[in-house]
Design a protein around this motif. Structure first.
Motif, PDB file in Angstrom:
ATOM      1  N   ARG A 108      -1.305   0.634  -3.023  1.00 27.12           N
ATOM      2  CA  ARG A 108      -2.389   0.304  -3.835  1.00 27.12           C
ATOM      3  C   ARG A 108      -2.374   0.726  -5.107  1.00 27.12           C
ATOM      4  O   ARG A 108      -1.821   1.941  -5.716  1.00 27.12           O
ATOM      5  CB  ARG A 108      -3.290   1.458  -3.277  1.00 27.12           C
ATOM      6  N   LEU A 109      -2.447  -0.454  -5.959  1.00 28.10           N
ATOM      7  CA  LEU A 109      -2.329  -0.135  -7.376  1.00 28.10           C
ATOM      8  C   LEU A 109      -3.736   0.122  -8.141  1.00 28.10           C
ATOM      9  O   LEU A 109      -4.855  -0.556  -7.558  1.00 28.10           O
ATOM     10  CB  LEU A 109      -1.864  -1.662  -8.186  1.00 28.10           C
ATOM     11  N   SER A 110      -3.804   0.841  -9.358  1.00 24.08           N
ATOM     12  CA  SER A 110      -5.274   1.151  -9.814  1.00 24.08           C
ATOM     13  C   SER A 110      -4.817   0.745 -11.362  1.00 24.08           C
ATOM     14  O   SER A 110      -3.888   0.983 -11.875  1.00 24.08           O
ATOM     15  CB  SER A 110      -5.482   2.431  -9.372  1.00 24.08           C
ATOM     16  N   CYS A 111      -5.993   0.473 -11.767  1.00 23.33           N
ATOM     17  CA  CYS A 111      -6.241   0.396 -13.457  1.00 23.33           C
ATOM     18  C   CYS A 111      -7.148   1.180 -13.934  1.00 23.33           C
ATOM     19  O   CYS A 111      -8.352   0.452 -13.549  1.00 23.33           O
ATOM     20  CB  CYS A 111      -5.969  -1.110 -13.792  1.00 23.33           C
ATOM     21  N   ALA A 112      -6.922   1.819 -14.685  1.00 25.21           N
ATOM     22  CA  ALA A 112      -7.953   2.708 -15.503  1.00 25.21           C
ATOM     23  C   ALA A 112      -8.314   1.960 -16.826  1.00 25.21           C
ATOM     24  O   ALA A 112      -7.424   1.804 -17.600  1.00 25.21           O
ATOM     25  CB  ALA A 112      -7.922   4.025 -15.559  1.00 25.21           C
ATOM     26  N   THR A 131      -6.287  -7.228  -1.456  1.00 28.54           N
ATOM     27  CA  THR A 131      -7.679  -7.230  -1.557  1.00 28.54           C
ATOM     28  C   THR A 131      -7.800  -6.520  -2.895  1.00 28.54           C
ATOM     29  O   THR A 131      -7.211  -5.532  -3.350  1.00 28.54           O
ATOM     30  CB  THR A 131      -8.209  -6.373  -0.413  1.00 28.54           C
ATOM     31  N   ILE A 132      -8.725  -7.216  -3.857  1.00 30.58           N
ATOM     32  CA  ILE A 132      -8.986  -6.526  -5.166  1.00 30.58           C
ATOM     33  C   ILE A 132     -10.255  -6.109  -5.093  1.00 30.58           C
ATOM     34  O   ILE A 132     -11.421  -6.580  -4.559  1.00 30.58           O
ATOM     35  CB  ILE A 132      -8.725  -7.760  -6.337  1.00 30.58           C
ATOM     36  N   SER A 133     -10.464  -5.064  -5.835  1.00 23.27           N
ATOM     37  CA  SER A 133     -11.875  -4.288  -5.855  1.00 23.27           C
ATOM     38  C   SER A 133     -12.069  -3.536  -7.160  1.00 23.27           C
ATOM     39  O   SER A 133     -10.917  -3.498  -7.898  1.00 23.27           O
ATOM     40  CB  SER A 133     -12.140  -3.483  -4.960  1.00 23.27           C
ATOM     41  N   ARG A 134     -13.316  -3.357  -7.602  1.00 22.96           N
ATOM     42  CA  ARG A 134     -13.660  -2.832  -8.782  1.00 22.96           C
ATOM     43  C   ARG A 134     -14.791  -1.825  -8.651  1.00 22.96           C
ATOM     44  O   ARG A 134     -15.396  -1.869  -7.899  1.00 22.96           O
ATOM     45  CB  ARG A 134     -13.909  -3.870  -9.984  1.00 22.96           C
ATOM     46  N   ASP A 135     -14.646  -0.749  -9.409  1.00 22.70           N
ATOM     47  CA  ASP A 135     -15.798   0.333  -9.654  1.00 22.70           C
ATOM     48  C   ASP A 135     -16.220   0.411 -10.901  1.00 22.70           C
ATOM     49  O   ASP A 135     -15.433   0.956 -11.837  1.00 22.70           O
ATOM     50  CB  ASP A 135     -15.188   1.759  -9.137  1.00 22.70           C
ATOM     51  N   ASN A 152      -8.661  -1.988  -8.463  1.00 25.18           N
ATOM     52  CA  ASN A 152      -7.550  -1.664  -7.626  1.00 25.18           C
ATOM     53  C   ASN A 152      -7.228  -2.963  -6.961  1.00 25.18           C
ATOM     54  O   ASN A 152      -7.796  -3.935  -6.848  1.00 25.18           O
ATOM     55  CB  ASN A 152      -8.350  -0.944  -6.811  1.00 25.18           C
ATOM     56  N   LEU A 153      -5.879  -2.810  -6.339  1.00 25.11           N
ATOM     57  CA  LEU A 153      -5.112  -3.904  -5.679  1.00 25.11           C
ATOM     58  C   LEU A 153      -4.738  -3.403  -4.529  1.00 25.11           C
ATOM     59  O   LEU A 153      -3.483  -2.597  -4.778  1.00 25.11           O
ATOM     60  CB  LEU A 153      -4.158  -4.616  -6.666  1.00 25.11           C
ATOM     61  N   GLN A 154      -5.308  -3.574  -3.488  1.00 24.39           N
ATOM     62  CA  GLN A 154      -4.775  -3.110  -2.134  1.00 24.39           C
ATOM     63  C   GLN A 154      -3.663  -3.934  -1.532  1.00 24.39           C
ATOM     64  O   GLN A 154      -4.187  -5.454  -1.348  1.00 24.39           O
ATOM     65  CB  GLN A 154      -5.801  -2.673  -1.169  1.00 24.39           C
ATOM     66  N   MET A 155      -2.429  -3.783  -1.335  1.00 25.55           N
ATOM     67  CA  MET A 155      -1.340  -4.540  -1.063  1.00 25.55           C
ATOM     68  C   MET A 155      -0.784  -4.259   0.375  1.00 25.55           C
ATOM     69  O   MET A 155      -0.554  -2.950   0.354  1.00 25.55           O
ATOM     70  CB  MET A 155      -0.501  -4.647  -1.956  1.00 25.55           C
ATOM     71  N   ASN A 156      -1.033  -5.099   1.273  1.00 25.26           N
ATOM     72  CA  ASN A 156      -0.736  -4.658   2.538  1.00 25.26           C
ATOM     73  C   ASN A 156       0.525  -5.867   3.137  1.00 25.26           C
ATOM     74  O   ASN A 156       0.619  -6.823   2.411  1.00 25.26           O
ATOM     75  CB  ASN A 156      -1.762  -4.753   3.594  1.00 25.26           C
ATOM     76  N   SER A 157       1.096  -5.650   4.160  1.00 22.36           N
ATOM     77  CA  SER A 157       1.989  -6.505   4.645  1.00 22.36           C
ATOM     78  C   SER A 157       2.933  -6.910   3.609  1.00 22.36           C
ATOM     79  O   SER A 157       3.294  -8.224   3.543  1.00 22.36           O
ATOM     80  CB  SER A 157       1.224  -7.736   5.384  1.00 22.36           C
ATOM     81  N   LEU A 158       3.342  -6.138   2.954  1.00 15.34           N
ATOM     82  CA  LEU A 158       4.488  -6.366   1.658  1.00 15.34           C
ATOM     83  C   LEU A 158       5.587  -7.203   2.082  1.00 15.34           C
ATOM     84  O   LEU A 158       6.209  -6.851   2.942  1.00 15.34           O
ATOM     85  CB  LEU A 158       4.372  -5.443   0.847  1.00 15.34           C
ATOM     86  N   LYS A 159       6.052  -8.164   1.323  1.00 14.85           N
ATOM     87  CA  LYS A 159       7.317  -8.934   1.405  1.00 14.85           C
ATOM     88  C   LYS A 159       8.144  -8.809   0.215  1.00 14.85           C
ATOM     89  O   LYS A 159       7.759  -8.332  -0.798  1.00 14.85           O
ATOM     90  CB  LYS A 159       6.607 -10.306   1.713  1.00 14.85           C
ATOM     91  N   ALA A 160       9.479  -8.945   0.484  1.00  8.94           N
ATOM     92  CA  ALA A 160      10.467  -9.102  -0.505  1.00  8.94           C
ATOM     93  C   ALA A 160      10.207  -9.788  -1.759  1.00  8.94           C
ATOM     94  O   ALA A 160      10.283  -9.449  -2.758  1.00  8.94           O
ATOM     95  CB  ALA A 160      11.738  -9.152   0.079  1.00  8.94           C
TER      96      ALA A 160
END
Length: 114
Positions: A19-23, A67-71, A78-86
């Protein structure tokens, strides 16, 4: 001044999640278009996902996995990254577009490897 500070990158195995976050600060966050881009070695920077008010857009390569989301209260995206690939390995950059001006964060490295 405008600041975009990313966090959450790292090394993960294929099939894992990050999960990436950006402030953000220094501009009216709630009316800016926010996005995540990535740049792999030897490749051009590409859009991963973007979000405005109630609208999201994804690159075909990440649909169904990211999935991208914002608060707006916390001024974070935020960027939730699942099932990551090379092939998701890249430096990921937070992006803000406001009044025809684009701002970038410093980037955070994501490496997907076994």
């Amino acid at each position: 001044q405008v600041q975009l500070v990313e966090s959450g990158g790292g090394l993960v195995q294929p099939g894992g999640s990050l999960r990436l976050s950006c402030a953000a600060s220094g501009f009216p966050f709630s009316i800016a278009t926010m996005g995540w881009y990535r740049q792999a070695p030897g490749k051009e920077r590409e859009l991963v996902a973007a979000i405005t008010t109630g609208v999201t857009n994804y690159a075909d390569s990440v649909k169904g996995r990211f999935t991208i989301s914002r608060d707006n209260a916390k001024k974070t995206v935020n960027l939730q990254m699942n099932s990551l690939k090379a092939e998701d390995t890249a430096v990921y950059y937070c992006n803000a577009m406001y009044q025809f001006t684009t701002y970038w964060g410093q980037g955070t490295q994501v490496a997907v490897s076994s």
